[in-house]
Design an enzyme around this catalytic site. Structure first.
Site, PDB file in Angstrom:
ATOM      1  N   CYS A 380       0.838  -1.203   0.000  1.00 44.61           N
ATOM      2  CA  CYS A 380       0.000   0.000   0.000  1.00 44.61           C
ATOM      3  C   CYS A 380       0.877   1.259   0.000  1.00 44.61           C
ATOM      4  CB  CYS A 380      -1.010  -0.046   1.136  1.00 44.61           C
ATOM      5  SG  CYS A 380      -2.496   0.856   0.690  1.00 44.61           S
ATOM      6  N   HIS A 506      -3.633  -5.038   0.383  1.00 45.51           N
ATOM      7  CA  HIS A 506      -3.096  -5.605   1.627  1.00 45.51           C
ATOM      8  C   HIS A 506      -3.158  -7.128   1.602  1.00 45.51           C
ATOM      9  CE1 HIS A 506      -2.573  -1.882   3.916  1.00 45.51           C
ATOM     10  NE2 HIS A 506      -3.622  -1.447   3.243  1.00 45.51           N
ATOM     11  N   GLU A 508      -1.575  -9.187   3.318  1.00 45.37           N
ATOM     12  CA  GLU A 508      -1.379  -9.803   4.638  1.00 45.37           C
ATOM     13  C   GLU A 508      -2.680 -10.295   5.256  1.00 45.37           C
ATOM     14  OE1 GLU A 508      -0.984  -6.617   3.879  1.00 45.37           O
ATOM     15  OE2 GLU A 508      -1.605  -5.257   5.479  1.00 45.37           O
TER      16      GLU A 508
HETATM   17  N1  GLN Z   1      -1.952   6.767   2.679  1.00 41.05           N
HETATM   18  C1  GLN Z   1      -2.011   6.028   1.468  1.00 41.05           C
HETATM   19  C2  GLN Z   1      -3.332   6.200   0.753  1.00 41.05           C
HETATM   20  O1  GLN Z   1      -4.280   6.616   1.351  1.00 41.05           O
HETATM   21  C3  GLN Z   1      -1.729   4.549   1.724  1.00 41.05           C
HETATM   22  C4  GLN Z   1      -2.755   3.912   2.599  1.00 41.05           C
HETATM   23  C5  GLN Z   1      -2.293   2.584   3.159  1.00 41.05           C
HETATM   24  O2  GLN Z   1      -1.120   2.289   3.150  1.00 41.05           O
HETATM   25  N2  GLN Z   1      -3.201   1.787   3.661  1.00 41.05           N
HETATM   26  O3  GLN Z   1      -3.427   5.921  -0.418  1.00 41.05           O
END
Ligand code: GLN
Length: 535
Positions: A380, A506, A508
């Site tokens: 992310c 994600h 994970e």
């Molecule tokens: N802050 C980043 C976004 O909003 C990544 C978010 C995250 O890593 N969950 O796109």
């Protein structure tokens, strides 16, 4: 008809109620039963989405985009029942629903009260999990018995026991036996008092699970049984274990699943634990070791990246190595120190995150991993960092940044989509929950998954800006995963690198100890390879 198991906690919090619940659910599943789990959280937040990692650890995301308590991560790692936003019920949700209904005239002018209106709403959320194919609904109640906050939940569960009738509801209470060093004794009094609190509100636990650092003897078992009004064999000891994945076996050795199944008149075959035991054997007898640096702004908190740490452990199991975690505070990573910080590191993982703190350290980490050819896994925000670093140092765009941190910057290589609401139909401006991802053959991601299309969970606002796509591809980055509906970039890889993969989602959340997520498995495999070459 579905039966119910309600797991409450007493004496102190953080006893591992989520783990105990997940472990019991896993044993029941391995006996062939169909189990649905849910967590009842007695706080006023509507969901965990707005909660601070310092207080609450990571936010776990369900496929339908629910932002939930991290205990649901344990449920998914141990058991296999599907989870959704309905699997995490908070006081905030309950009150929100009741007050909305009241405003719409849904109570016909009645005086709206905790009993019966709030408790009815709680019961309906628990019963929503029932269906003809579900044998057991297992609900964990957050907080500790005696808290003001959890009273309406306990009252609702007491009513359910009455309504469902004997043999259909089982209460399990988890407490702590403190060891008083000066006396050299385990103390049962706090547990006795905690059970008394439950009995005052009309709940008699059927099983007592006790967390303890020392084994309990017959004397203590007798005492607990007598004072808590619980059969002696239903006093189950959970001694501290080396690995959390041992907990189901600890419960099984004391036949906790048999006891619950007897109480609920559920069919009883011994659980099938071969695969789990083999996994534990591998975990406990690694053939090697790798060190993975996790570079995040909450590196000091054990729970902020819970699912990532677990998924790395799973990747280790799949490769028969122990994964040693080197947690590095992103603020501390600087161009001057990075070589020393990563000297003994076989892989670098940059997890998700929000906000600017530590962002420069993460970019330094990505650059070091890219140029030194250390395996890198960006998740992310970690993927966005990988792209920003590439743009700055390879595309020679020093002003490249995410518009999260540089809203009016000249090179927004990570940006907000023009009409973000179209994409994130599931709530707010965040892209939440499961989306499809098509994989490009010949890439590391494709090799890992071995599939053309996968589905992964998201929780972010910002996206890769396609205006930079051609330049990136011309300079050694490839986009291995694309969302088929929107064309959004899901995976970025550095071509000339042993393993440098960034994912906008994600992974994970879908990793299990007995089935490591393919990307975590291959990331750890790349780290093993890196270590071999180094030594
Ligand atoms: N802050 C980043 C976004 O909003 C990544 C978010 C995250 O890593 N969950 O796109």
């Amino acid at each position: 008809m579905s039966k119910f198991i309600f797991i409450t906690g007493g004496v102190v919090s953080s006893l591992g109620k989520g783990l105990a619940s997940a472990s019991l659910a896993m044993l029941l599943e391995q006996r062939g039963l169909t189990v649905r789990m849910l967590k009842l959280d007695p706080y006023l937040n509507v969901d965990a989405g707005t909660m601070n990692p310092y207080q609450h650890g990571e936010v776990y995301v369900t496929p339908d985009g629910g932002e939930t308590d991290l205990d649901l991560g344990h449920y998914e790692r141990f058991a296999s029942g599907p989870l959704s936003r309905d699997s995490n019920v908070t006081t905030g949700q309950i009150y929100d629903a009741v007050i909305r209904r009241e405003r719409q005239g849904g109570y016909d002018g009645a005086c709206v009260q905790v009993v019966p209106h709030i408790t009815d709403e709680i019961k309906s959320r628990v019963r929503k999990m029932c269906s003809p194919e579900v044998d057991v609904v297992l609900a964990e109640v957050g907080g500790t018995a005696g808290d003001i906050e959890s009273l309406p939940f306990l009252e609702a569960l007491r009513q359910m026991a009455l309504e469902e009738g004997p043999g259909n509801v089982s209460f399990v209470h988890l407490t702590l036996l403190p060891f008083v060093r000066a006396a050299g004794e385990l103390k049962t009094k706090p547990s006795q008092h905690s059970v008394q609190r439950l009995r005052e509100i009309g709940i008699q636990p059927n099983m007592l699970m006790v967390r303890t650092e020392k084994a309990i003897d017959d004397d203590i078992r007798r005492k607990l049984s007598l004072h808590c009004n619980i059969a002696q064999d239903a006093v189950v000891e959970i001694k501290d274990v080396e690995h959390i994945y041992e907990v189901p076996l600890v419960l099984r050795r004391q036949r906790a699943d048999d006891i619950v199944c007897n109480q609920l008149h559920l069919p009883g075959a011994a659980p099938e634990l071969g695969v789990w035991e083999e996994m534990l054997h591998t975990l406990k007898n690694p053939e090697g070791r790798v060190t993975i640096a996790v570079v995040g702004k909450y590196a000091e908190l054990p729970d902020a990246y819970k699912s990532i740490y677990e998924a790395l452990t799973h990747g280790g199991i799949a490769n028969r190595v122990r994964v040693h975690l080197k947690k590095i505070l992103s603020d501390d990573v600087t161009p001057e120190r990075v070589a020393e910080q990563f000297d003994d590191v076989d892989g670098v993982l940059v997890p998700g995150g929000f906000g600017e703190r530590g962002i420069n350290g993460k970019i330094v980490a990505a650059e070091y991993a890219r140029t030194q050819k250390i395996p890198y896994f960006g998740i992310c925000l970690g993927m966005q960092v990988q792209v920003v670093e590439f743009a700055r140092n390879v595309l020679q765009l020093p002003a490249a940044h995410s518009s999260e941190f540089s809203p009016d910057g000249p090179e927004p290589i990570i940006h907000l989509m023009a009409d973000q609401r179209v994409i994130s139909q599931r709530g707010g401006t965040m892209r939440l929950g499961q989306y499809a991802c098509d994989l490009l053959p010949g890439t590391k991601a494709h090799a890992a998954y071995g599939e053309e299309r996968v589905a992964e969970r998201h929780r972010h606002r910002f996206e890769f800006n396609p205006a930079y796509r051609v330049r990136c591809e011309a300079n050694g980055m490839r986009f291995a995963g694309i969302n088929p509906e929107t064309g959004l970039i899901e995976i970025s890889e550095i071509v000339d690198h042993p393993w440098m993969v960034g994912v906008q989602f994600h992974p994970e959340f879908q990793s299990k100890p007995v089935a490591a997520h393919p990307l975590f498995r291959d990331f750890v495999a790349a780290a093993v390879q890196h270590r071999k070459v180094q030594s």
